[in-house]
Write an enzyme that holds these catalytic residues in place. Structure first.
Site, PDB file in Angstrom:
ATOM      1  N   GLY A  37     -21.108  16.133 -13.308  1.00 36.21           N
ATOM      2  CA  GLY A  37     -22.463  16.002 -12.871  1.00 36.21           C
ATOM      3  C   GLY A  37     -22.915  14.734 -12.507  1.00 36.21           C
TER       4      GLY A  37
ATOM      5  N   ALA B 151     -19.830  14.705  -7.894  1.00 36.28           N
ATOM      6  CA  ALA B 151     -19.917  16.277  -8.098  1.00 36.28           C
ATOM      7  C   ALA B 151     -21.318  16.702  -7.189  1.00 36.28           C
ATOM      8  CB  ALA B 151     -20.089  16.331  -9.538  1.00 36.28           C
TER       9      ALA B 151
ATOM     10  N   CYS C  87     -12.302   4.518   0.223  1.00 38.68           N
ATOM     11  CA  CYS C  87     -13.532   4.695   0.939  1.00 38.68           C
ATOM     12  C   CYS C  87     -13.174   5.162   2.329  1.00 38.68           C
ATOM     13  CB  CYS C  87     -14.195   3.315   1.311  1.00 38.68           C
ATOM     14  SG  CYS C  87     -15.547   3.412   2.337  1.00 38.68           S
TER      15      CYS C  87
ATOM     16  N   LYS D 202     -19.455  11.328   3.804  1.00 35.64           N
ATOM     17  CA  LYS D 202     -20.722  11.291   4.503  1.00 35.64           C
ATOM     18  C   LYS D 202     -20.596  12.001   5.856  1.00 35.64           C
ATOM     19  CE  LYS D 202     -21.746   9.121   0.917  1.00 35.64           C
ATOM     20  NZ  LYS D 202     -20.328   9.193   0.094  1.00 35.64           N
TER      21      LYS D 202
ATOM     22  N   HIS E 280     -47.191   3.340  11.436  1.00 34.56           N
ATOM     23  CA  HIS E 280     -48.134   4.560  11.017  1.00 34.56           C
ATOM     24  C   HIS E 280     -47.549   5.462  12.393  1.00 34.56           C
ATOM     25  CE1 HIS E 280     -50.995   7.634   9.869  1.00 34.56           C
ATOM     26  NE2 HIS E 280     -51.342   7.662  11.008  1.00 34.56           N
TER      27      HIS E 280
ATOM     28  N   GLU F 173       0.770  -1.235  -0.025  1.00 34.92           N
ATOM     29  CA  GLU F 173       0.154  -0.034  -0.052  1.00 34.92           C
ATOM     30  C   GLU F 173       0.863   1.243  -0.011  1.00 34.92           C
ATOM     31  OE1 GLU F 173      -2.409   2.705  -0.690  1.00 34.92           O
ATOM     32  OE2 GLU F 173      -3.581   0.702  -0.133  1.00 34.92           O
TER      33      GLU F 173
END
Length: 466
Positions: A186, A190, A46, A55, A445, A38
């Site tokens: 787009g 983006a 990620c 996120k 509900h 690596e």
């Protein structure tokens, strides 16, 4: 161990890339000698520059957006600005960088005594032989089994050499938040960064030659573009002719002669598999352009050499890379009972605003495939929790086969889309007849999941009366 002349070390297993590849060595491999290569940080895209930090930024952006629009709920609140340093420290200094460093530390520790870590770029120098290194020391290593999991990188157009720019690899690590940002692209990346920066107070300009998120179902694409056009400074249908600027300002000249100038430029035009950086030809490994070619089981053209994740997969998604990792691990350990790469019913989400999630076919794809198609567009605002949200743009679109009652595709745009769609992922994955779903279970509900219930009931299917 018998080493070929010129080989510094030979391993039972070599793994190129410490993203999903780092999870290959389970206890099943404790008696294998392993090399992990690596050149960047452990955790891959990620962890360090993709899914997770973006996120975490999106959550901050969502909070800022909600504060700025709280008056719709009768709340006197406002967004007064973002503490960029505090946000980046929360995400990187206090979380991401510690985890990435910990992953590498574990592989270098006595707990991974059968693993050697190489921290320089790898390239094939012969069949199942690689040139790489540790620190400044170059070494040649070989392996009985090799897994290529070296990921992908942002695409950068040729004209970008004339301007200072950023990509998703480094835009989140800016020292300060820019007052203005031009985003070129787009697609998913983006649109996520457009939401992040605009909601946190940056003026966002977007340049793209086509509608945003054009690969989605046409109804979702059209609805999203209406929202984006009203949210950002949009330069749609345009391409870049030239660029100029430095670290203080970037100016793009577009094909209609107009110019777009912002403090910073983000190039978000997709990602390129890193196969072209590995000298695959020397290893006899076939490629499709920059993508490593694999069969249905993850095998390359060379026996004992496998590939997974963004470097070879048709889906550049972390959950797919993880699933491919499990499949390749199984296939290496069980050569007489291999499983195909798990590419059926792959879902994805776009954490922009509104949030988008999708699985299965679009309406057009279903029609072209010859199904007897029935569709339903269900507004969030037609159910009780949608009223609570004062939602005016959220929508669910279901695509089903009228003859069999099977779900063909599900497309969500609105709050909690990535969570709401999970029930539909289960239905499509297990082939559940939609006609049994609405009355075969309770729907809480007034939870937002009622939008799914109503969407199913809106399909032209022969539902039981009770």
């Amino acid at each position: 161990m018998n080493h070929t002349a010129g080989i510094d070390a030979h391993y039972d297993l070599i793994i190129i890339g410490a993203g999903s590849g780092n999870s290959i060595p389970t206890p099943d491999f404790d008696d294998w000698s392993i090399a992990i290569i690596e050149e960047n940080k452990f955790g891959g895209t990620c962890m360090n520059a993709g899914c997770i930090p973006t996120k975490m930024f999106v959550l901050a952006a969502d909070t800022a957006f909600d504060a700025a629009h709280a008056s719709r709920l009768g709340i006197d609140a406002s967004f007064n600005g973002a503490d960029w340093k505090a946000i980046t420290e929360r995400i990187f200094t206090n979380r991401i960088d510690l985890i990435a460093a910990g992953g590498e530390e574990f592989r270098r520790s006595e707990a991974s005594a059968n693993v050697d870590v190489y921290d320089r770029r790898a390239s094939f120098s012969g069949p199942k032989t690689l040139v790489t290194g540790q620190g400044d020391e170059e070494k040649v290593i070989s392996g009985d089994t090799i897994i290529i999991a070296a990921g992908a990188r942002p695409f950068v157009p040729d004209w970008a050499t004339g301007v200072a720019f950023h990509t998703s690899d480094d835009i989140m690590r800016l020292e300060r938040q820019p007052e203005s940002l031009t985003i070129l692209g787009g697609g998913f990346i983006a649109m996520e960064f457009a939401h992040i920066f605009q909601s946190l107070g940056t003026h966002v300009r977007i340049v793209n030659r086509s509608p945003f998120l054009r690969s989605l179902d046409s109804d979702i694409t059209e609805a999203f573009n209406d929202i984006a056009d009203a949210t950002y400074e949009v330069h749609k249908g345009r391409t870049v002719v030239s660029a100029a600027g430095d670290e203080h300002e970037a100016t793009l000249t577009l094909d209609d002669g107009s110019t777009v100038t912002s403090e910073k430029l983000l190039i978000a035009m997709g990602r390129v598999p890193n196969g072209d950086r590995l000298n695959l030809e020397a290893g006899g490994i076939a490629a499709n352009g920059t993508q490593v070619a694999v069969d249905e089981f993850g095998r390359t053209s060379v026996e004992g050499v496998w590939a997974l994740g963004d470097i070879s997969s048709p889906f550049q998604l972390k959950h797919v890379a993880n699933a491919e990792t499990r499949a390749v691990r199984h296939n290496i350990l069980n050569p007489d009972n291999m499983v195909p790469m798990p590419h059926d019913h792959v879902p994805f989400a776009v954490f922009t605003h509104p949030q988008i999630a999708t699985v299965g076919m679009t309406e057009r794809e279903a029609v072209e495939a010859g199904f007897d198609v029935t569709v339903k567009l269900q507004n969030y605002g037609d159910v009780a929790y949608g009223w609570a949200l004062e939602d005016t743009t959220g929508v669910v679109k279901l695509v089903a086969d009228r003859a069999s009652g099977k779900l063909l595709g599900a497309h969500y745009m609105g709050p909690q889309a990535s969570t709401l769609i999970q029930q539909m992922i289960t239905i499509i994955a297990y082939g559940i007849d939609l006609r049994t779903v609405p009355r075969g279970q309770y729907w809480i509900h007034p939870a937002l999941s009622e939008v799914t219930e109503n969407a199913i009931l809106g399909l032209d299917l022969d539902f039981p009366e009770v």
